[in-house]
Design a protein around this motif. Structure first.
Motif, mmCIF file in Angstrom:
data_model
loop_
_atom_site.group_PDB
_atom_site.id
_atom_site.type_symbol
_atom_site.label_atom_id
_atom_site.label_comp_id
_atom_site.label_asym_id
_atom_site.label_seq_id
_atom_site.Cartn_x
_atom_site.Cartn_y
_atom_site.Cartn_z
ATOM 1 N N ARG A 21 -108.630 6.391 45.703
ATOM 2 C CA ARG A 21 -109.013 7.597 46.433
ATOM 3 C C ARG A 21 -108.860 8.845 45.577
ATOM 4 O O ARG A 21 -109.651 9.791 45.667
ATOM 5 C CB ARG A 21 -108.171 7.721 47.712
ATOM 6 N N LYS A 22 -107.833 8.865 44.743
ATOM 7 C CA LYS A 22 -107.651 10.004 43.850
ATOM 8 C C LYS A 22 -108.812 10.114 42.875
ATOM 9 O O LYS A 22 -109.315 11.208 42.608
ATOM 10 C CB LYS A 22 -106.323 9.862 43.100
ATOM 11 N N GLY A 25 -99.373 13.176 52.268
ATOM 12 C CA GLY A 25 -100.491 13.424 51.357
ATOM 13 C C GLY A 25 -100.066 13.396 49.906
ATOM 14 O O GLY A 25 -100.790 12.876 49.045
ATOM 15 N N HIS A 37 -106.013 18.972 48.906
ATOM 16 C CA HIS A 37 -106.847 18.139 49.777
ATOM 17 C C HIS A 37 -106.044 16.974 50.358
ATOM 18 O O HIS A 37 -106.098 16.701 51.563
ATOM 19 C CB HIS A 37 -108.042 17.599 48.998
ATOM 20 N N PHE A 38 -105.289 16.281 49.526
ATOM 21 C CA PHE A 38 -104.509 15.144 50.010
ATOM 22 C C PHE A 38 -103.444 15.587 51.012
ATOM 23 O O PHE A 38 -103.177 14.891 51.996
ATOM 24 C CB PHE A 38 -103.887 14.376 48.841
ATOM 25 N N SER A 68 -112.371 12.755 49.439
ATOM 26 C CA SER A 68 -112.067 11.374 49.058
ATOM 27 C C SER A 68 -113.041 10.368 49.669
ATOM 28 O O SER A 68 -112.808 9.163 49.611
ATOM 29 C CB SER A 68 -110.623 11.020 49.432
ATOM 30 N N LYS A 76 -104.834 17.993 45.002
ATOM 31 C CA LYS A 76 -103.519 17.819 45.625
ATOM 32 C C LYS A 76 -103.467 18.507 46.984
ATOM 33 O O LYS A 76 -102.896 17.966 47.944
ATOM 34 C CB LYS A 76 -102.432 18.370 44.702
ATOM 35 N N CYS A 94 -111.879 11.482 44.728
ATOM 36 C CA CYS A 94 -111.726 12.916 44.937
ATOM 37 C C CYS A 94 -112.012 13.707 43.666
ATOM 38 O O CYS A 94 -112.775 14.680 43.681
ATOM 39 C CB CYS A 94 -110.317 13.201 45.442
ATOM 40 N N HIS A 153 -99.594 9.805 48.986
ATOM 41 C CA HIS A 153 -100.907 9.148 48.881
ATOM 42 C C HIS A 153 -101.586 9.514 47.561
ATOM 43 O O HIS A 153 -102.177 8.660 46.897
ATOM 44 C CB HIS A 153 -101.780 9.561 50.073
ATOM 45 N N TYR A 154 -101.499 10.770 47.181
ATOM 46 C CA TYR A 154 -102.101 11.202 45.917
ATOM 47 C C TYR A 154 -101.457 10.473 44.737
ATOM 48 O O TYR A 154 -102.142 10.058 43.795
ATOM 49 C CB TYR A 154 -101.936 12.713 45.750
ATOM 50 N N SER A 210 -110.443 17.555 57.747
ATOM 51 C CA SER A 210 -109.233 16.808 58.078
ATOM 52 C C SER A 210 -108.757 17.020 59.512
ATOM 53 O O SER A 210 -108.016 16.197 60.052
ATOM 54 C CB SER A 210 -108.106 17.167 57.100
#
Length: 309
Positions: free
Chosen positions: A59-60, A49, A86-87, A291, A84, A63, A52-53, A138
């Motif tokens: 996606r960032k 995550g 969330h990711f 996201s 952060k 979000c 990914h962030y 998630s």
């Protein structure tokens, strides 16, 4: 974009050509990762995550736009911390999905607590089936895989564009649930309710203007599916809120009957659904699908998307 079609009527031999090899390789890696211990999956999920962030600007951006719309009173620093988190939660969810696809569901039973058996027994005693409604969190797949322990639920699912992923996903869900229903198949929804089964909808994504009415979500008008209230009115099936999420020790699932629902007004019904979603998001904000482009469809056609940079 590839056409999204079911693979249930197709043999695996349809998906063994060279163009699918990369997808099968990814499924092989997912299979191996599913054997990691739970603490290892959580650790690697947080790392995934975080990466990914750092790398996914699109996606960032989605979000951060959603968090700014929904939590205008938060400071920028607070929203960044939540984004952060969330990711990281979504990264953990990736590993949980692998585990739910490739491991025996009994493996996770000791980590699951459930509340609401009396609720589901009471509503099904009416003989009209019931409609479970939930949001997208998630832990969706791993918590969903535990539901058949407590209730014979028929989940509504959305096909993916990758046929190999569909082949794996559809068969995994067939092995867990007595029946799954592709989201456009209304005939099967009505059949399940007539058989006094529970039909499970995740009700908090934007499916476009055609299938929605506009109702407030965190104070902002957004496209909200209208057919939950319509189905409930048509069938007199009770509606039950399904809440689930990750805890420090595992996962918690709960069911609550939605009282005084539906009305004859689509917007009133959609507003109620969004209020219920806000209530179950509140204690676990980082686990929600921030996201996703929840405000993609604008009330006024042609108005710009809030996600455009």
């Amino acid at each position: 974009m590839a056409k999204k079609t079911t693979t249930l009527d197709k043999s695996i031999t349809n998906f063994l050509g060279p163009k699918h090899w990369l997808s099968w390789g990814a499924m092989g890696v997912a299979y191996l990762l599913s054997y990691l211990p739970w603490c290892g999956q959580k650790f690697l999920g947080k790392i995934l995550g975080t990466i990914h962030y750092a790398l996914s600007s699109n996606r960032k951006n989605i979000c951060h736009v959603n968090l700014k719309i929904c939590f205008p009173d938060m400071t920028d620093a607070e929203r960044t911390r939540l984004a952060k988190a969330h990711f990281k939660s979504m990264g953990i969810g990736v590993f949980e999905t692998f585990a739910s696809w490739f491991q025996n569901q009994k493996k996770f039973q000791s980590r699951v607590t459930f509340e609401g058996q009396d609720v589901i027994d009471r509503v099904l005693a009416k003989g009209r089936g019931c409609i479970l409604i939930s949001g997208h969190f998630s832990s969706l797949d791993i918590c969903g895989g535990q539901m058949p322990r407590f209730i014979d639920v028929h989940p509504i699912y959305k096909l993916q564009s990758n046929p190999v992923m569909n082949w794996v996903m559809e068969r995994q869900r067939q092995a867990i649930f007595s029946k799954t229903i592709e989201r456009t198949n209304m005939r099967e929804v009505l059949k399940s309710l007539k058989q006094n089964k529970a039909v499970w909808y995740a009700v908090d994504q934007d499916y476009g203007r055609k299938n929605s009415v506009f109702a407030p979500f965190y104070g902002r008008q957004c496209a909200t599916i209208a057919h939950i209230g319509r189905i409930a009115n048509m069938t007199n099936a009770p509606v039950v809120l399904y809440d689930y999420g990750r805890t420090e020790k595992g996962f918690h699932l709960s069911l609550t009957e939605v009282e005084n629902y539906p009305t004859q007004d689509d917007v009133v019904n959609a507003t109620r659904i969004n209020e219920l979603m806000e209530a179950i998001i509140a204690p676990k904000k980082e686990q929600y699908f921030w996201s996703h482009r929840r405000f993609k469809t604008q009330p006024v056609p042609g108005d710009p998307s809030p996600y455009k940079k």
